[in-house]
Design a protein around this motif. Sequence first.
Motif, PDB file in Angstrom:
ATOM      1  N   TRP A 236      40.904  28.489  30.150  1.00 29.50           N
ATOM      2  CA  TRP A 236      41.714  29.770  30.363  1.00 29.50           C
ATOM      3  C   TRP A 236      41.241  30.069  32.252  1.00 29.50           C
ATOM      4  O   TRP A 236      39.614  29.529  32.854  1.00 29.50           O
ATOM      5  N   ARG A 237      41.895  29.815  33.328  1.00 30.25           N
ATOM      6  CA  ARG A 237      42.269  30.240  34.069  1.00 30.25           C
ATOM      7  C   ARG A 237      42.629  31.005  34.529  1.00 30.25           C
ATOM      8  O   ARG A 237      43.730  31.905  34.775  1.00 30.25           O
ATOM      9  N   LYS A 238      41.894  31.514  36.530  1.00 28.74           N
ATOM     10  CA  LYS A 238      42.656  32.780  36.245  1.00 28.74           C
ATOM     11  C   LYS A 238      43.655  33.092  37.298  1.00 28.74           C
ATOM     12  O   LYS A 238      44.346  32.348  37.896  1.00 28.74           O
ATOM     13  N   PRO A 239      44.426  34.025  37.262  1.00 27.87           N
ATOM     14  CA  PRO A 239      46.108  33.876  37.523  1.00 27.87           C
ATOM     15  C   PRO A 239      45.553  34.684  38.802  1.00 27.87           C
ATOM     16  O   PRO A 239      44.729  34.217  39.405  1.00 27.87           O
ATOM     17  N   ASN A 240      46.767  33.711  39.600  1.00 31.76           N
ATOM     18  CA  ASN A 240      47.633  34.604  41.074  1.00 31.76           C
ATOM     19  C   ASN A 240      46.891  35.322  42.221  1.00 31.76           C
ATOM     20  O   ASN A 240      47.347  36.596  41.087  1.00 31.76           O
TER      21      ASN A 240
ATOM     22  N   GLU B  69      38.110  27.674  38.523  1.00 33.00           N
ATOM     23  CA  GLU B  69      38.513  29.449  38.316  1.00 33.00           C
ATOM     24  C   GLU B  69      40.036  29.834  38.629  1.00 33.00           C
ATOM     25  O   GLU B  69      40.543  30.296  37.580  1.00 33.00           O
ATOM     26  N   CYS B  70      40.938  28.845  38.857  1.00 34.96           N
ATOM     27  CA  CYS B  70      42.253  29.257  39.250  1.00 34.96           C
ATOM     28  C   CYS B  70      42.899  28.157  38.224  1.00 34.96           C
ATOM     29  O   CYS B  70      42.968  27.231  38.459  1.00 34.96           O
ATOM     30  N   SER B  71      44.269  29.132  38.099  1.00 36.15           N
ATOM     31  CA  SER B  71      44.801  28.457  37.117  1.00 36.15           C
ATOM     32  C   SER B  71      45.686  26.618  38.506  1.00 36.15           C
ATOM     33  O   SER B  71      46.117  26.554  37.679  1.00 36.15           O
ATOM     34  N   SER B  72      46.158  27.520  39.476  1.00 39.89           N
ATOM     35  CA  SER B  72      46.441  26.744  40.765  1.00 39.89           C
ATOM     36  C   SER B  72      45.729  25.458  41.006  1.00 39.89           C
ATOM     37  O   SER B  72      46.425  25.124  41.930  1.00 39.89           O
ATOM     38  N   GLN B  73      44.363  26.010  40.242  1.00 39.57           N
ATOM     39  CA  GLN B  73      43.377  25.169  40.739  1.00 39.57           C
ATOM     40  C   GLN B  73      43.254  25.566  42.139  1.00 39.57           C
ATOM     41  O   GLN B  73      42.669  24.056  43.475  1.00 39.57           O
TER      42      GLN B  73
END
Length: 163
Positions: A120-124, A133-137
Amino acid sequence: MCPMAGPGWTLLLLLLPLPLGSLAGYRLQKKQVILSHKVIGEPCRSHQECQSNCCTTNSLDPHTLCTPKTIFLQCLPWKKPNGYRCSDNSECQSSCCVRDSKSPQEFCTSQTVFLQCVPWRKPNGDFCSSHRECSSQCCIQLREDSPFRCVPRTGILAQCLPL
């Protein structure tokens, strides 16, 4: 040469020492085994009840179920399907136990086409400290004095650029 000494008579002589009662008992025992064989997923109490000879515990409730054997003839333990809480990859059918939100709780999730677990990664818009950590990398500061946040990738080459 005796005319009755053919292979058929030899077989008959081998069967004669058996009492008829033991043959009837064999048939009865065989019928009981066939009637008691259960298919994968049916409740069971012992390995002998299952066609697979595997009766394992379902970890979500106290029941035991018939489960398949591996190609190495070992009984497969029951594993949690996607969506159930977990603490280790080995608990899940998919072998993927990951966080799926901001909470610390982990859940069984599916694998990618390449048989990898997607964390799971954090949303924008969420605060971050690294790109991972981010879904967008993509984790950047929007201004010099602002905190780092997850932002979508932008541009023709989909780069981490400030908005």
